[in-house]
Motif scaffolding. Structure first.
Motif, short mmCIF file in Angstrom:
data_model
loop_
_atom_site.label_atom_id
_atom_site.label_comp_id
_atom_site.label_asym_id
_atom_site.label_seq_id
_atom_site.Cartn_x
_atom_site.Cartn_y
_atom_site.Cartn_z
N LEU A 1 12.51 6.81 -28.04
CA LEU A 1 11.95 8.09 -28.48
C LEU A 1 10.66 7.90 -29.26
O LEU A 1 9.88 8.82 -29.42
N HIS A 2 10.46 6.70 -29.75
CA HIS A 2 9.28 6.44 -30.59
C HIS A 2 8.08 6.01 -29.76
O HIS A 2 7.02 6.63 -29.82
N CYS A 3 8.24 4.94 -28.97
CA CYS A 3 7.07 4.40 -28.25
C CYS A 3 7.11 4.70 -26.75
O CYS A 3 6.14 4.42 -26.04
N GLY A 4 8.23 5.24 -26.25
CA GLY A 4 8.30 5.61 -24.84
C GLY A 4 8.64 4.45 -23.91
O GLY A 4 8.65 4.62 -22.69
N GLU A 5 8.91 3.30 -24.46
CA GLU A 5 9.28 2.14 -23.63
C GLU A 5 10.54 2.47 -22.84
O GLU A 5 11.48 3.06 -23.35
N ARG A 6 10.53 2.08 -21.57
CA ARG A 6 11.72 2.26 -20.73
C ARG A 6 12.45 0.93 -20.58
O ARG A 6 11.81 -0.09 -20.29
N LEU A 7 13.74 0.97 -20.75
CA LEU A 7 14.54 -0.24 -20.65
C LEU A 7 15.53 -0.04 -19.51
O LEU A 7 16.20 0.98 -19.43
N TYR A 8 15.60 -1.03 -18.63
CA TYR A 8 16.45 -0.90 -17.45
C TYR A 8 17.56 -1.94 -17.46
O TYR A 8 17.37 -3.07 -17.89
N ALA A 9 18.68 -1.54 -16.92
CA ALA A 9 19.81 -2.47 -16.76
C ALA A 9 19.48 -3.47 -15.65
O ALA A 9 18.71 -3.16 -14.74
N PRO A 10 20.09 -4.65 -15.71
CA PRO A 10 19.80 -5.68 -14.69
C PRO A 10 20.05 -5.20 -13.26
O PRO A 10 19.28 -5.55 -12.35
N ASP A 11 21.06 -4.37 -13.03
CA ASP A 11 21.31 -3.90 -11.66
C ASP A 11 20.23 -2.94 -11.20
O ASP A 11 19.92 -2.85 -10.00
N VAL A 12 19.65 -2.21 -12.14
CA VAL A 12 18.55 -1.30 -11.81
C VAL A 12 17.30 -2.11 -11.46
O VAL A 12 16.60 -1.81 -10.48
N ILE A 13 17.04 -3.16 -12.22
CA ILE A 13 15.90 -4.03 -11.94
C ILE A 13 16.07 -4.69 -10.57
O ILE A 13 15.11 -4.80 -9.80
N ALA A 14 17.29 -5.07 -10.24
CA ALA A 14 17.58 -5.66 -8.93
C ALA A 14 17.28 -4.65 -7.82
O ALA A 14 16.77 -4.99 -6.76
N GLY B 1 0.79 -1.23 0.00
CA GLY B 1 0.00 0.00 0.00
C GLY B 1 0.82 1.27 0.00
O GLY B 1 0.29 2.36 -0.07
N ASN B 2 2.14 1.14 0.10
CA ASN B 2 3.01 2.31 0.08
C ASN B 2 3.68 2.45 -1.28
O ASN B 2 3.78 1.49 -2.05
N THR B 3 4.14 3.66 -1.53
CA THR B 3 4.76 3.96 -2.81
C THR B 3 6.13 4.55 -2.58
O THR B 3 6.31 5.38 -1.68
N ALA B 4 7.10 4.14 -3.37
CA ALA B 4 8.42 4.76 -3.32
C ALA B 4 8.79 5.21 -4.72
O ALA B 4 8.47 4.55 -5.71
N ILE B 5 9.45 6.36 -4.78
CA ILE B 5 9.93 6.86 -6.06
C ILE B 5 11.45 6.71 -6.09
O ILE B 5 12.14 7.15 -5.18
N VAL B 6 11.95 6.08 -7.11
CA VAL B 6 13.37 5.83 -7.24
C VAL B 6 13.87 6.52 -8.51
O VAL B 6 13.31 6.31 -9.59
N LYS B 7 14.90 7.34 -8.33
CA LYS B 7 15.51 7.97 -9.51
C LYS B 7 16.57 7.04 -10.07
O LYS B 7 17.52 6.68 -9.38
#
Ligand SMILES: [Zn+2]
Length: 80
Positions: free
Chosen positions: A40-53, A27-33
């Protein structure tokens, strides 16, 4: 170092950006930078494996209430 030269979904050009990722748990939310590669075309965000971790770690902390290191920035509301 770029993960992708082109978006794997649409083949669009990808640029590295700093983005705010919203994570929820218990029920809580955290914002991570974090750095992401954004299409640039579809806005999909791709994350590195360490970011996903890192996302997984933050979600786990939210669930377990281990949020001592998190900074409170206000309340969240849901609008029906
Ligand atoms: Zn794309």
């Amino acid at each position: 170092m770029k993960l992708f030269d082109k978006c794997p979904l649409c083949g669009g050009d990808v640029v590295e950006k700093e983005v705010d990722k919203l994570l929820k748990g218990n029920g809580n939310t955290a914002i991570v930078k974090v750095k992401a590669e954004v299409c640039l075309h579809c806005g999909e965000r791709l994350y590195a494996p360490d970011v996903i971790a890192k996302f997984e770690d933050v979600r786990k902390r939210l669930k377990e209430g281990k949020i001592e290191n998190f900074i409170e920035i206000g309340k969240s509301y849901q609008v029906a």
